[in-house]
Write a protein that holds these residues in place. Structure first.
Motif, PDB file in Angstrom:
ATOM      1  N   GLU A   1       7.390   2.518   6.415  1.00 43.76           N
ATOM      2  CA  GLU A   1       8.100   3.787   6.227  1.00 43.76           C
ATOM      3  C   GLU A   1       7.096   4.920   6.138  1.00 43.76           C
ATOM      4  O   GLU A   1       5.917   4.698   5.817  1.00 43.76           O
ATOM      5  N   THR A   2       7.577   6.143   6.384  1.00 43.80           N
ATOM      6  CA  THR A   2       6.783   7.342   6.147  1.00 43.80           C
ATOM      7  C   THR A   2       7.595   8.289   5.269  1.00 43.80           C
ATOM      8  O   THR A   2       8.827   8.239   5.249  1.00 43.80           O
ATOM      9  N   PHE A   3       6.874   9.153   4.551  1.00 46.16           N
ATOM     10  CA  PHE A   3       7.522  10.122   3.677  1.00 46.16           C
ATOM     11  C   PHE A   3       6.692  11.399   3.682  1.00 46.16           C
ATOM     12  O   PHE A   3       5.470  11.355   3.534  1.00 46.16           O
ATOM     13  N   SER A   4       7.374  12.513   3.838  1.00 50.07           N
ATOM     14  CA  SER A   4       6.725  13.818   3.832  1.00 50.07           C
ATOM     15  C   SER A   4       7.369  14.696   2.762  1.00 50.07           C
ATOM     16  O   SER A   4       8.600  14.760   2.673  1.00 50.07           O
ATOM     17  N   LEU A   5       6.531  15.349   1.970  1.00 45.77           N
ATOM     18  CA  LEU A   5       7.019  16.300   0.973  1.00 45.77           C
ATOM     19  C   LEU A   5       6.501  17.680   1.334  1.00 45.77           C
ATOM     20  O   LEU A   5       5.345  18.013   1.072  1.00 45.77           O
ATOM     21  N   PRO A   6       7.353  18.518   1.960  1.00 43.30           N
ATOM     22  CA  PRO A   6       6.922  19.883   2.283  1.00 43.30           C
ATOM     23  C   PRO A   6       6.921  20.766   1.032  1.00 43.30           C
ATOM     24  O   PRO A   6       7.498  20.400   0.008  1.00 43.30           O
ATOM     25  N   PHE A   7       6.279  21.896   1.141  1.00 42.03           N
ATOM     26  CA  PHE A   7       6.264  22.901   0.074  1.00 42.03           C
ATOM     27  C   PHE A   7       5.972  22.262  -1.291  1.00 42.03           C
ATOM     28  O   PHE A   7       6.758  22.370  -2.228  1.00 42.03           O
TER      29      PHE A   7
ATOM     30  N   LEU B   1       0.837  -1.195   0.000  1.00 42.86           N
ATOM     31  CA  LEU B   1       0.000   0.000   0.000  1.00 42.86           C
ATOM     32  C   LEU B   1       0.872   1.244   0.000  1.00 42.86           C
ATOM     33  O   LEU B   1       1.828   1.341   0.777  1.00 42.86           O
ATOM     34  N   LEU B   2       0.533   2.178  -0.860  1.00 42.17           N
ATOM     35  CA  LEU B   2       1.087   3.524  -0.821  1.00 42.17           C
ATOM     36  C   LEU B   2      -0.085   4.418  -0.447  1.00 42.17           C
ATOM     37  O   LEU B   2      -1.058   4.499  -1.196  1.00 42.17           O
ATOM     38  N   VAL B   3      -0.027   5.056   0.697  1.00 42.06           N
ATOM     39  CA  VAL B   3      -1.148   5.856   1.190  1.00 42.06           C
ATOM     40  C   VAL B   3      -0.656   7.267   1.424  1.00 42.06           C
ATOM     41  O   VAL B   3       0.233   7.492   2.257  1.00 42.06           O
TER      42      VAL B   3
ATOM     43  N   GLU C   1      -2.798  -5.746   7.701  1.00 38.92           N
ATOM     44  CA  GLU C   1      -1.356  -6.003   7.836  1.00 38.92           C
ATOM     45  C   GLU C   1      -0.564  -5.912   6.524  1.00 38.92           C
ATOM     46  O   GLU C   1       0.566  -6.393   6.436  1.00 38.92           O
ATOM     47  N   VAL C   2      -1.136  -5.303   5.490  1.00 43.16           N
ATOM     48  CA  VAL C   2      -0.430  -5.135   4.219  1.00 43.16           C
ATOM     49  C   VAL C   2       0.666  -4.077   4.428  1.00 43.16           C
ATOM     50  O   VAL C   2       0.393  -2.995   4.958  1.00 43.16           O
ATOM     51  N   PRO C   3       1.917  -4.359   4.050  1.00 40.24           N
ATOM     52  CA  PRO C   3       2.986  -3.376   4.213  1.00 40.24           C
ATOM     53  C   PRO C   3       2.628  -2.041   3.544  1.00 40.24           C
ATOM     54  O   PRO C   3       2.053  -2.030   2.442  1.00 40.24           O
ATOM     55  N   MET C   4       2.970  -0.948   4.221  1.00 38.37           N
ATOM     56  CA  MET C   4       2.510   0.366   3.789  1.00 38.37           C
ATOM     57  C   MET C   4       3.623   1.408   3.853  1.00 38.37           C
ATOM     58  O   MET C   4       4.390   1.447   4.811  1.00 38.37           O
ATOM     59  N   LEU C   5       3.671   2.243   2.812  1.00 36.01           N
ATOM     60  CA  LEU C   5       4.419   3.491   2.863  1.00 36.01           C
ATOM     61  C   LEU C   5       3.383   4.578   3.082  1.00 36.01           C
ATOM     62  O   LEU C   5       2.493   4.776   2.252  1.00 36.01           O
TER      63      LEU C   5
ATOM     64  N   ARG D   1      12.536   7.313  -3.310  1.00 33.19           N
ATOM     65  CA  ARG D   1      12.973   6.087  -3.997  1.00 33.19           C
ATOM     66  C   ARG D   1      13.632   5.107  -3.021  1.00 33.19           C
ATOM     67  O   ARG D   1      13.388   3.900  -3.088  1.00 33.19           O
ATOM     68  N   GLU D   2      14.450   5.619  -2.109  1.00 27.48           N
ATOM     69  CA  GLU D   2      15.086   4.749  -1.116  1.00 27.48           C
ATOM     70  C   GLU D   2      14.050   4.075  -0.219  1.00 27.48           C
ATOM     71  O   GLU D   2      14.171   2.895   0.118  1.00 27.48           O
ATOM     72  N   LYS D   3      13.017   4.808   0.140  1.00 18.94           N
ATOM     73  CA  LYS D   3      11.968   4.242   0.989  1.00 18.94           C
ATOM     74  C   LYS D   3      11.127   3.230   0.216  1.00 18.94           C
ATOM     75  O   LYS D   3      10.709   2.211   0.778  1.00 18.94           O
ATOM     76  N   LEU D   4      10.891   3.486  -1.052  1.00 19.44           N
ATOM     77  CA  LEU D   4      10.164   2.511  -1.870  1.00 19.44           C
ATOM     78  C   LEU D   4      10.961   1.216  -2.013  1.00 19.44           C
ATOM     79  O   LEU D   4      10.402   0.124  -1.979  1.00 19.44           O
ATOM     80  N   ILE D   5      12.272   1.338  -2.162  1.00 18.92           N
ATOM     81  CA  ILE D   5      13.123   0.150  -2.240  1.00 18.92           C
ATOM     82  C   ILE D   5      13.028  -0.628  -0.928  1.00 18.92           C
ATOM     83  O   ILE D   5      12.836  -1.849  -0.930  1.00 18.92           O
ATOM     84  N   LYS D   6      13.119   0.076   0.184  1.00 16.62           N
ATOM     85  CA  LYS D   6      13.059  -0.590   1.486  1.00 16.62           C
ATOM     86  C   LYS D   6      11.723  -1.290   1.690  1.00 16.62           C
ATOM     87  O   LYS D   6      11.673  -2.439   2.110  1.00 16.62           O
ATOM     88  N   ILE D   7      10.648  -0.610   1.360  1.00 15.71           N
ATOM     89  CA  ILE D   7       9.325  -1.175   1.622  1.00 15.71           C
ATOM     90  C   ILE D   7       8.990  -2.317   0.663  1.00 15.71           C
ATOM     91  O   ILE D   7       8.325  -3.269   1.033  1.00 15.71           O
ATOM     92  N   SER D   8       9.471  -2.240  -0.561  1.00 18.71           N
ATOM     93  CA  SER D   8       9.156  -3.309  -1.515  1.00 18.71           C
ATOM     94  C   SER D   8      10.118  -4.476  -1.354  1.00 18.71           C
ATOM     95  O   SER D   8       9.823  -5.579  -1.795  1.00 18.71           O
ATOM     96  N   ALA D   9      11.261  -4.224  -0.724  1.00 14.90           N
ATOM     97  CA  ALA D   9      12.283  -5.239  -0.458  1.00 14.90           C
ATOM     98  C   ALA D   9      12.813  -5.884  -1.738  1.00 14.90           C
ATOM     99  O   ALA D   9      13.464  -6.906  -1.690  1.00 14.90           O
TER     100      ALA D   9
END
Length: 184
Positions: A141-147, A73-75, A106-110, A169-177
């Motif tokens: 993982e979490t990701f925030s994009l300010p501005f 999941l990407l939320v 329990e689906v892995p989520m960013l 991209r680094e977080k997507l790699i980590k979460i998708s393994a």
């Protein structure tokens, strides 16, 4: 791999839909990706008496089925007054009422958010990060994009800030393994 990208907004011009669509596009053709927003899942505002009289709406069951069919999941949540949008909260409330299930299964989520300001949806990320695990949320993982308006090129459909793009991209790699699944 099936990726479900959820824009936690019902806005027709949602910046969070732009962000989650971009994140999903990074998988390219190496994953089956579906991007959704909340508009097809609009339901009456949750009320216990409404549930007793009519049961859980089909839209909530349909939303839950999409989650159940995903491997990842990407939320990306819109922040309204420091927390979820009303549209998201209502879908969340109805799905939580489906018998014998957790909302996120329990689906892995960013978990992501963006906003026009410098906090990048920090309030909603904090609220969701604390609440989702109680509802089957496997927030890896979490990701925030300010501005958003300065860091996202809507015409190109991508993050324009190289540092933030690399972080995503680094977080997507980590979460998708599976590093090879992402487009370079």
């Amino acid at each position: 791999m099936k990726v479900l990208a959820i824009a936690g907004s019902n806005s027709e011009v949602s910046m969070n839909k732009h962000l989650v669509s971009y994140a999903a596009s990074i998988f390219g053709e190496k994953a089956e990706v579906e991007v959704i927003d909340l508009n097809p899942f609009e339901m009456p505002i949750y009320k216990h008496e409404r549930e007793l009289a009519n049961g859980v709406p089909q839209e909530a069951k349909d939303f839950a089925a999409k989650i159940d069919g995903a491997n990842l999941l990407l939320v990306s949540l819109a922040e309204h007054n420091g927390t979820y949008s009303t549209a998201f909260k209502n879908v969340f409330d109805w799905v939580s009422r489906i018998k014998d299930r957790t909302v996120w299964n329990e689906v892995p989520m960013l978990l992501m958010s963006t906003s026009p300001g410098g906090r990048g949806g920090a309030g909603v990320l904090e609220a969701a990060g604390k609440r989702f695990p109680f509802h089957g949320g496997n927030v890896v993982e979490t990701f925030s994009l300010p501005f958003f308006n300065d860091n996202f090129d809507k015409a190109a459909g991508k993050i324009s800030n190289e540092e933030k793009d690399k972080e995503l991209r680094e977080k997507l790699i980590k979460i998708s393994a599976i590093e090879t699944i992402l487009e370079k």
